[in-house]
Design a protein around this motif. Sequence first.
Motif, short mmCIF file in Angstrom:
data_model
loop_
_atom_site.label_atom_id
_atom_site.label_comp_id
_atom_site.label_asym_id
_atom_site.label_seq_id
_atom_site.Cartn_x
_atom_site.Cartn_y
_atom_site.Cartn_z
N GLN A 152 0.75 -1.19 0.12
CA GLN A 152 -0.01 -0.03 0.11
C GLN A 152 0.86 1.14 -0.08
O GLN A 152 0.49 2.57 -0.35
CB GLN A 152 -0.82 0.12 1.26
N TRP B 230 -16.49 1.70 -2.96
CA TRP B 230 -15.60 2.41 -3.75
C TRP B 230 -16.26 3.53 -4.55
O TRP B 230 -15.95 4.79 -4.63
CB TRP B 230 -14.41 1.54 -4.35
N ASP C 129 -7.34 -4.81 -3.89
CA ASP C 129 -7.37 -3.73 -2.99
C ASP C 129 -6.64 -2.60 -3.61
O ASP C 129 -6.85 -1.49 -3.70
CB ASP C 129 -7.22 -4.11 -1.50
N ARG C 130 -5.56 -3.19 -3.86
CA ARG C 130 -4.33 -2.17 -4.54
C ARG C 130 -4.80 -1.86 -5.90
O ARG C 130 -4.43 -0.59 -6.30
CB ARG C 130 -3.18 -2.76 -4.52
N GLN D 13 -6.63 1.19 -5.36
CA GLN D 13 -5.73 2.34 -5.18
C GLN D 13 -5.09 2.95 -6.40
O GLN D 13 -4.86 4.19 -6.43
CB GLN D 13 -4.97 1.89 -3.91
N ASP E 224 -7.33 5.10 -8.21
CA ASP E 224 -7.52 6.44 -7.86
C ASP E 224 -6.39 7.48 -7.93
O ASP E 224 -6.41 8.37 -8.43
CB ASP E 224 -7.49 6.21 -6.26
N PHE E 225 -5.20 6.77 -8.10
CA PHE E 225 -3.95 7.39 -8.75
C PHE E 225 -3.96 7.79 -10.06
O PHE E 225 -3.75 8.82 -10.61
CB PHE E 225 -2.73 6.59 -8.67
#
Length: 215
Positions: free
Chosen positions: A25, A74, A199-200, A203, A206-207
């Motif tokens: 993470q 999300w 999960d990543r 993330q 989002d990036f």
Amino acid sequence: MKRRDFSMAAASLGLLPLVAPSHAQQRPPKAGTDYIALGKPAPVDTPAGKVEVVEFFSYNCPHCAAFEPQLEAWIKKLPPHVNFKRIPVPFVGNDTEAKQRLYYTLEAMGKVDEFQPKIFDAIHKQRQPLTGDAGILAWVEKQPGLDAKKFAELYKSFSVSGKAKRAAQLTSDYQVAGVPAIGVAGRWYVDGDTAGNLDRALQVTDFLIGEARKG
């Protein structure tokens, strides 16, 4: 679920872990490692100033079913400049077009949010025979809050079939290797394998949304 893996029927849902290890993470996303930059941009269909994010999925995929609650949470936190779409893929199982038309019929009726979890539950938890045209239409007949006659008309319509064909083309444009997977702005692709876990993957998405906003 990978195209080549569906024959194994995914007896285990642990092939693509949902939770990232803490050290992963902290690592910043990197092209070629955590996500793939497409060599040729995929088409987008979203208003100016919006970032298009698409989830590639299949109702037949147990990983997609397991991922759905996390994805829904999300989605609720997405900023207003993100235009989120779902794309049912033309692989995973032997009735892929039927499952694509199932999704787009629900979309045309404004019923996706209500019935998306119910379909995953029917297939993967209740083990109902929701397979092919006959199985889908029989299941719809039993669903309160779903107009079975209207559903059947839309399910067989040219517009729904056309959307299924466009979904197949976009799946090809993004070179989707397995599901669940996510495409961002027609430029980037990420899934549980590229990011390390699902999960990543969120993330990393989002990036990438932030990168798309930069131009």
